[in-house]
Design a protein around this motif. Structure first.
Motif, PDB file in Angstrom:
ATOM      1  N   ASN A   1      -0.984 -10.100  -4.217  1.00  0.00           N
ATOM      2  CA  ASN A   1      -1.558 -11.365  -4.758  1.00  0.00           C
ATOM      3  C   ASN A   1      -2.938 -11.213  -4.776  1.00  0.00           C
ATOM      4  O   ASN A   1      -3.413 -12.001  -5.887  1.00  0.00           O
ATOM      5  CB  ASN A   1      -0.789 -12.501  -3.791  1.00  0.00           C
ATOM      6  N   PHE A   2      -3.523 -11.101  -3.707  1.00  0.00           N
ATOM      7  CA  PHE A   2      -5.092 -11.051  -3.711  1.00  0.00           C
ATOM      8  C   PHE A   2      -5.814 -10.219  -4.756  1.00  0.00           C
ATOM      9  O   PHE A   2      -6.721 -10.623  -5.369  1.00  0.00           O
ATOM     10  CB  PHE A   2      -5.513 -10.870  -2.214  1.00  0.00           C
TER      11      PHE A   2
ATOM     12  N   LYS B   1      -8.799 -10.399  -9.731  1.00  0.00           N
ATOM     13  CA  LYS B   1      -8.821 -10.231 -11.048  1.00  0.00           C
ATOM     14  C   LYS B   1      -9.143 -11.377 -12.002  1.00  0.00           C
ATOM     15  O   LYS B   1      -9.719 -11.392 -12.890  1.00  0.00           O
ATOM     16  CB  LYS B   1      -7.665  -9.397 -11.517  1.00  0.00           C
ATOM     17  N   LEU B   2      -8.142 -12.604 -11.634  1.00  0.00           N
ATOM     18  CA  LEU B   2      -8.222 -13.657 -12.375  1.00  0.00           C
ATOM     19  C   LEU B   2      -9.644 -14.364 -12.268  1.00  0.00           C
ATOM     20  O   LEU B   2     -10.185 -14.962 -13.131  1.00  0.00           O
ATOM     21  CB  LEU B   2      -7.152 -14.605 -11.878  1.00  0.00           C
TER      22      LEU B   2
ATOM     23  N   THR C   1      -5.883  -9.884   7.037  1.00  0.00           N
ATOM     24  CA  THR C   1      -5.226  -9.884   5.679  1.00  0.00           C
ATOM     25  C   THR C   1      -5.997 -10.747   5.001  1.00  0.00           C
ATOM     26  O   THR C   1      -6.490 -10.176   3.506  1.00  0.00           O
ATOM     27  CB  THR C   1      -3.698 -10.185   5.900  1.00  0.00           C
ATOM     28  N   LEU C   2      -6.320 -11.825   5.262  1.00  0.00           N
ATOM     29  CA  LEU C   2      -7.128 -12.653   4.490  1.00  0.00           C
ATOM     30  C   LEU C   2      -8.618 -12.419   4.125  1.00  0.00           C
ATOM     31  O   LEU C   2      -8.977 -12.716   3.095  1.00  0.00           O
ATOM     32  CB  LEU C   2      -6.991 -14.234   5.028  1.00  0.00           C
ATOM     33  N   SER C   3      -8.919 -11.734   4.965  1.00  0.00           N
ATOM     34  CA  SER C   3     -10.266 -11.148   4.763  1.00  0.00           C
ATOM     35  C   SER C   3     -10.729 -10.177   3.697  1.00  0.00           C
ATOM     36  O   SER C   3     -11.798 -10.094   3.138  1.00  0.00           O
ATOM     37  CB  SER C   3     -10.817 -10.510   6.221  1.00  0.00           C
ATOM     38  N   ILE C   4      -9.598  -9.664   3.156  1.00  0.00           N
ATOM     39  CA  ILE C   4      -9.721  -8.913   1.869  1.00  0.00           C
ATOM     40  C   ILE C   4     -10.073  -9.691   0.823  1.00  0.00           C
ATOM     41  O   ILE C   4     -11.068  -9.063  -0.193  1.00  0.00           O
ATOM     42  CB  ILE C   4      -8.269  -8.321   1.922  1.00  0.00           C
TER      43      ILE C   4
ATOM     44  N   MET D   1     -12.401  -3.748  -2.126  1.00  0.00           N
ATOM     45  CA  MET D   1     -11.506  -2.919  -1.687  1.00  0.00           C
ATOM     46  C   MET D   1     -10.303  -2.531  -2.795  1.00  0.00           C
ATOM     47  O   MET D   1      -9.519  -1.711  -2.706  1.00  0.00           O
ATOM     48  CB  MET D   1     -10.885  -3.650  -0.638  1.00  0.00           C
ATOM     49  N   PHE D   2     -10.396  -3.504  -3.703  1.00  0.00           N
ATOM     50  CA  PHE D   2      -9.523  -3.279  -5.006  1.00  0.00           C
ATOM     51  C   PHE D   2     -10.235  -2.898  -6.163  1.00  0.00           C
ATOM     52  O   PHE D   2     -11.206  -3.210  -6.471  1.00  0.00           O
ATOM     53  CB  PHE D   2      -8.760  -4.710  -5.362  1.00  0.00           C
TER      54      PHE D   2
END
Length: 448
Positions: free
Chosen positions: A364-365, A370-371, A436-439, A445-446
């Motif tokens: 999701n993140f 991307k959005l 996890t949220l810190s991503i 990272m993506f």
């Protein structure tokens, strides 16, 4: 001219028939070639689409096109026409994605009033089949916008469910193959399955009732048993909706690929993302551990998590199957709601649920980031997730109560939400969720 045609094609591929359906694609393309599209519509379409262009010299002109569109609209404000309704919708969408929700609501309000003045969608005697269907689709676009924008800004709805006596849109392929000189006929709407947008409209009606339920909960107007009864009724509506869908429109990978081959993959995805989003909203209050036990609380809590998972899985799949990716703006808010339910599982779920839940959150993140590249206002939506986490962290045994704050989080996607300045000490599970949220704070990272 080549740039215009390219951007109109991008718009028709990635945006049109998802959050709105305003045009007959073959006619729009022909009008672009003939330089016959009103300036405000053309500039609006170019602004919406330019952000997706691979050409930096084009993508950098997004705001320039937006400003041209607003200026063009102001110069033709008193034009009481279908084209000006379509223009108001497009400019309103642009205001929303640029983080200007008050202007978005203003332009939508103009569109609603213009539609009422010209008696949309009532066809004129001289209208052909294409004009009649375009008017009908524009009307139902306004209905959909009214349900979403009234929730997003917490303003009264302008279009009543009593207006639902109009025909639903015809199947998209049938509409696309109509010729401009094809005469209008009632036969197009009799003994015919609905188009994807027809099924979206049916869902939007249920969405309106879900909004009303949440508002009643926030206002303390319902006790637990009354709330559960209304939830049960809406759950039955969603179940009847699924039963009504033809088998070829039920979600499956095969059906997704079949729709993609027809040029309908993204609209098919939009329909099913909407269904799982509305269902997640319906059951979300039952994640509340402070709520007194009612007969179906555990079942509804489980359903909320199920639909949040289904939303995440379909969204991820849409980016893996050619011509299916969901990239329109409101996907950002829907993804945030799905992620909030997943965060709840991360904080309060069973140990064996954590790996897959974290993996889905990461998926999701990645799409949220991307959005955000395309739609500036997604940044505000992402910040809402951090605020939601803080609310959850105030108590690791009892989450929030269903109050006005939660209604704002779930529905009022266009408004800022109250921040919490401090965080309590984190438990081990809280640290896991926080990591996890810190991503979202480390987008490198993506690769998106």
């Amino acid at each position: 001219m080549q740039t215009r045609e390219h951007l109109v094609d991008l718009y028709l591929q990635l945006i049109h028939d998802k959050p709105h359906t305003l045009f007959h694609p073959p006619t729009l393309r022909a009008q672009v070639r003939e330089d016959a599209v009103p300036r405000v519509i053309l500039f609006s379409i170019m602004s919406l689409a330019a952000r997706f262009s691979d050409d930096p010299s084009t993508s950098q002109r997004t705001k320039e096109f937006f400003n041209y569109a607003k200026d063009s609209f102001r110069m033709d404000l008193f034009n009481m026409s279908l084209e000006n309704i379509q223009a108001a919708v497009l400019v309103g969408n642009l205001c929303g994605v640029e983080g200007q929700p008050e202007l978005e609501s203003l332009f939508f309000g103009i569109a609603f009033r213009l539609a009422q003045i010209i008696r949309l969608p009532t066809p004129n005697l001289e209208d052909g089949a294409v004009s009649r269907e375009v008017k009908l689709r524009t009307w139902w676009t306004l209905y959909m916008i009214d349900r979403w924008s009234s929730a997003g800004l917490s303003v009264p709805q302008q279009l009543s469910d009593d207006d639902h006596f109009h025909h639903l849109p015809m199947p998209e392929l049938k509409f696309w193959h109509l010729k401009p000189d094809h005469p209008q006929s009632e036969e197009h709407y009799h003994n015919e399955s609905h188009g994807l947008w027809g099924y979206m409209v049916m869902l939007a009606r249920i969405f309106g009732h879900i909004q009303n339920l949440h508002k009643s909960l926030a206002d303390g107007a319902l006790n637990d048993m009354e709330a559960e009864q209304r939830t049960r009724n809406l759950a039955h509506e969603l179940e009847r909706y699924i039963d009504l869908l033809p088998l070829e429109i039920h979600f499956s990978v095969e059906n997704l690929k079949n729709h993609a081959a027809l040029g309908l993959g993204r609209a098919f995805v939009a329909l099913h993302l909407g269904y799982h989003h509305y269902a997640t909203l319906l059951y979300f209050p039952y994640l509340d551990h402070q709520q007194r036990e009612t007969p179906n609380r555990a079942m509804y809590s489980s359903r909320c998590k199920h639909h949040a998972v289904q939303f995440s899985d379909i969204l991820k799949l849409s980016h893996e199957v050619k011509d299916c990716e969901a990239l329109y703006f409101i996907v950002g808010h829907m993804t945030v709601v799905s992620s909030a339910a997943l965060i709840h599982t991360l904080l309060f779920g069973q140990q064996e649920e954590l790996p897959q839940t974290r993996s889905r959150l990461c998926d999701n993140f990645a799409i949220l980031l991307k959005l955000r590249e395309y739609w500036p206002a997604v940044e505000l939506m992402i910040e809402r997730l951090f605020t939601f986490q803080k609310v959850c962290m105030w108590s690791m045994e009892k989450i929030y109560t269903v109050d006005k704050w939660v209604v704002k989080f779930l529905l009022q996607h266009a408004l800022p939400i109250e921040e919490f300045s401090t965080m309590p000490p984190l438990s081990e599970r809280g640290k896991f969720a926080n990591d996890t949220l810190s991503i979202l704070r480390r987008p490198n990272m993506f690769t998106v």
